[in-house]
Design a protein around this motif. Sequence first.
Motif, PDB file in Angstrom:
ATOM      1  N   GLN A  41       0.836  -1.203   0.000  1.00  0.00           N
ATOM      2  CA  GLN A  41       0.000   0.000   0.000  1.00  0.00           C
ATOM      3  C   GLN A  41       0.872   1.256   0.000  1.00  0.00           C
ATOM      4  O   GLN A  41       0.544   2.244  -0.670  1.00  0.00           O
ATOM      5  CB  GLN A  41      -0.930   0.000   1.215  1.00  0.00           C
ATOM      6  N   LEU A  42       1.968   1.216   0.735  1.00  0.00           N
ATOM      7  CA  LEU A  42       2.891   2.355   0.766  1.00  0.00           C
ATOM      8  C   LEU A  42       3.616   2.506  -0.574  1.00  0.00           C
ATOM      9  O   LEU A  42       3.806   3.631  -1.052  1.00  0.00           O
ATOM     10  CB  LEU A  42       3.889   2.198   1.911  1.00  0.00           C
ATOM     11  N   ARG A  43       4.002   1.392  -1.191  1.00  0.00           N
ATOM     12  CA  ARG A  43       4.630   1.440  -2.527  1.00  0.00           C
ATOM     13  C   ARG A  43       3.678   2.099  -3.537  1.00  0.00           C
ATOM     14  O   ARG A  43       4.102   2.905  -4.362  1.00  0.00           O
ATOM     15  CB  ARG A  43       4.973   0.029  -3.016  1.00  0.00           C
ATOM     16  N   ASP A  44       2.397   1.715  -3.451  1.00  0.00           N
ATOM     17  CA  ASP A  44       1.402   2.264  -4.362  1.00  0.00           C
ATOM     18  C   ASP A  44       1.273   3.782  -4.222  1.00  0.00           C
ATOM     19  O   ASP A  44       0.867   4.467  -5.163  1.00  0.00           O
ATOM     20  CB  ASP A  44       0.032   1.618  -4.127  1.00  0.00           C
ATOM     21  N   LEU A  45       1.627   4.302  -3.053  1.00  0.00           N
ATOM     22  CA  LEU A  45       1.582   5.742  -2.799  1.00  0.00           C
ATOM     23  C   LEU A  45       2.939   6.415  -3.042  1.00  0.00           C
ATOM     24  O   LEU A  45       3.107   7.599  -2.755  1.00  0.00           O
ATOM     25  CB  LEU A  45       1.121   6.006  -1.363  1.00  0.00           C
ATOM     26  N   ASN A  46       3.906   5.639  -3.554  1.00  0.00           N
ATOM     27  CA  ASN A  46       5.250   6.157  -3.841  1.00  0.00           C
ATOM     28  C   ASN A  46       5.934   6.765  -2.620  1.00  0.00           C
ATOM     29  O   ASN A  46       6.605   7.794  -2.711  1.00  0.00           O
ATOM     30  CB  ASN A  46       5.216   7.176  -4.989  1.00  0.00           C
TER      31      ASN A  46
END
Length: 103
Positions: A41-46
């Motif tokens: 989820q954090l990766r998806d938010l860069n």
Amino acid sequence: MNNFLTKNSLDLADFWIKALQPEKFISVIDHKSSIQDTAQQLRDLNVTAVVAGSEPGVMLADDLSDKLNLVSNGAATKEWRRNKYAMQERVREVGLRAVKQLY
């Protein structure tokens, strides 16, 4: 100032939950599943950095930083920062004076 991201668990004591101001964050992620899911989820938010917002998030912040390959203290040494006994034993291991203690 809506340019921050928080990582939070809604299973905290009421006083922690009441202090959260979700309108000040881009997203509030409730870490209820696996570390992999939360990291994704954090990766998806860069996300480029993970910082604990308060004491309950210290260990998780280190774990997430490792999962995301971000610059941080690292999860391998988190006990030395979080556990006072482990901290003093580490100080002793590297040859510095440390407090006498009993665990």
